[in-house]
Design a protein around this motif. Structure first.
Motif, PDB file in Angstrom:
ATOM      1  N   ALA A 143       0.682  -1.040   0.020  1.00 41.67           N
ATOM      2  CA  ALA A 143      -0.075  -0.097  -0.088  1.00 41.67           C
ATOM      3  C   ALA A 143       0.696   1.347  -0.047  1.00 41.67           C
ATOM      4  O   ALA A 143       0.492   2.359  -0.338  1.00 41.67           O
ATOM      5  CB  ALA A 143      -1.015   0.065   1.258  1.00 41.67           C
ATOM      6  N   LYS A 144       2.096   0.929   0.400  1.00 43.43           N
ATOM      7  CA  LYS A 144       2.983   2.289   0.384  1.00 43.43           C
ATOM      8  C   LYS A 144       2.818   3.130  -0.828  1.00 43.43           C
ATOM      9  O   LYS A 144       2.925   4.066  -0.786  1.00 43.43           O
ATOM     10  CB  LYS A 144       4.388   2.093   1.085  1.00 43.43           C
ATOM     11  N   GLU A 145       3.439   2.167  -1.962  1.00 43.04           N
ATOM     12  CA  GLU A 145       3.430   2.876  -3.192  1.00 43.04           C
ATOM     13  C   GLU A 145       2.192   3.619  -3.473  1.00 43.04           C
ATOM     14  O   GLU A 145       2.318   4.706  -4.200  1.00 43.04           O
ATOM     15  CB  GLU A 145       3.741   1.612  -3.958  1.00 43.04           C
ATOM     16  N   TYR A 146       1.278   2.919  -3.256  1.00 43.59           N
ATOM     17  CA  TYR A 146      -0.293   3.616  -3.848  1.00 43.59           C
ATOM     18  C   TYR A 146      -0.612   4.657  -3.011  1.00 43.59           C
ATOM     19  O   TYR A 146      -1.421   5.542  -3.613  1.00 43.59           O
ATOM     20  CB  TYR A 146      -1.142   2.451  -3.980  1.00 43.59           C
ATOM     21  N   ILE A 147      -0.147   5.083  -1.902  1.00 41.42           N
ATOM     22  CA  ILE A 147      -0.566   6.215  -1.041  1.00 41.42           C
ATOM     23  C   ILE A 147       0.438   7.322  -1.395  1.00 41.42           C
ATOM     24  O   ILE A 147       0.034   8.373  -1.328  1.00 41.42           O
ATOM     25  CB  ILE A 147      -0.686   6.007   0.302  1.00 41.42           C
ATOM     26  N   MET A 148       1.560   7.016  -1.923  1.00 38.05           N
ATOM     27  CA  MET A 148       2.424   7.900  -2.166  1.00 38.05           C
ATOM     28  C   MET A 148       2.297   8.497  -3.807  1.00 38.05           C
ATOM     29  O   MET A 148       2.520   9.683  -3.931  1.00 38.05           O
ATOM     30  CB  MET A 148       4.160   7.558  -2.189  1.00 38.05           C
ATOM     31  N   ASN A 149       1.765   7.787  -4.633  1.00 42.00           N
ATOM     32  CA  ASN A 149       1.653   7.911  -5.777  1.00 42.00           C
ATOM     33  C   ASN A 149       0.028   7.361  -5.918  1.00 42.00           C
ATOM     34  O   ASN A 149       0.028   6.437  -6.446  1.00 42.00           O
ATOM     35  CB  ASN A 149       2.659   7.410  -6.664  1.00 42.00           C
ATOM     36  N   LEU A 150      -0.922   8.383  -5.902  1.00 45.00           N
ATOM     37  CA  LEU A 150      -2.342   7.797  -5.887  1.00 45.00           C
ATOM     38  C   LEU A 150      -2.738   7.417  -7.116  1.00 45.00           C
ATOM     39  O   LEU A 150      -2.592   8.166  -8.251  1.00 45.00           O
ATOM     40  CB  LEU A 150      -3.258   8.708  -5.323  1.00 45.00           C
ATOM     41  N   PRO A 151      -2.977   6.108  -7.402  1.00 48.48           N
ATOM     42  CA  PRO A 151      -3.457   5.683  -8.802  1.00 48.48           C
ATOM     43  C   PRO A 151      -4.562   6.230  -9.205  1.00 48.48           C
ATOM     44  O   PRO A 151      -5.499   6.542  -8.477  1.00 48.48           O
ATOM     45  CB  PRO A 151      -3.254   4.141  -8.682  1.00 48.48           C
TER      46      PRO A 151
END
Length: 161
Positions: A143-151
């Protein structure tokens, strides 16, 4: 209403929803006393309740905040040990916003409480700067990746511990 949480002698199944609240470059996460990892605020979906209704209820119960559901962000399947039993958990994570920014502290961490089963748990509500997310223990880790770079679209991922 009963939570959609099934426990047998051999396994546990959990249906959970969480909110991704980002404000001023920080994401609001929770952790229990003595736990070094963070999770999204939310809870188990109750039977007969939609996931967005659950999330609105959980934020009101746990931190006294009224939220607006923006959109579904992530769908996740988790496999992890819950005590001495394996757990399979389905999580839906929504991007949310506050309806009233005066209901919770926006400039500092704060305490809240949750009831899990017959146990009352003290929770730390922590504003984690987005730049610190890569080095913070967050569940589930993908989830880290997706909260830093909202898809722009809903993402799906599996985490097996």
């Amino acid at each position: 209403m009963a939570d959609i949480l099934f426990k047998t002698d051999d396994y546990i199944f959990s249906y959970r929803v969480g909110g991704v609240l980002i404000h001023n470059g920080k994401v609001l996460m929770q952790n229990a006393e003595g736990d070094d990892g963070y999770a999204f605020i939310g809870g188990h979906v109750a039977f007969g309740e939609t996931t967005d209704e659950t999330l609105v209820r959980e934020f009101k119960e746990e931190i006294g905040a009224d939220i607006k559901i923006e959109r579904l962000l992530m769908v996740n399947e988790n496999f992890f040990p819950w005590g001495d039993r394996p757990c399979q958990q389905i999580n839906l994570y929504y991007l949310i916003s506050l309806k009233d920014e005066t209901q919770i502290p926006l400039d500092r961490n704060f305490k809240a409480f949750d009831d899990l089963g017959n146990e009352r748990i003290e929770l730390n509500m922590c504003w984690i700067p987005l730049e610190d997310v890569p080095n913070t223990s967050i569940y589930p880790p993908q989830a880290k990746e997706y909260i830093m770079n909202l898809p722009d679209e809903i993402v799906y991922f599996v985490y097996k511990e």
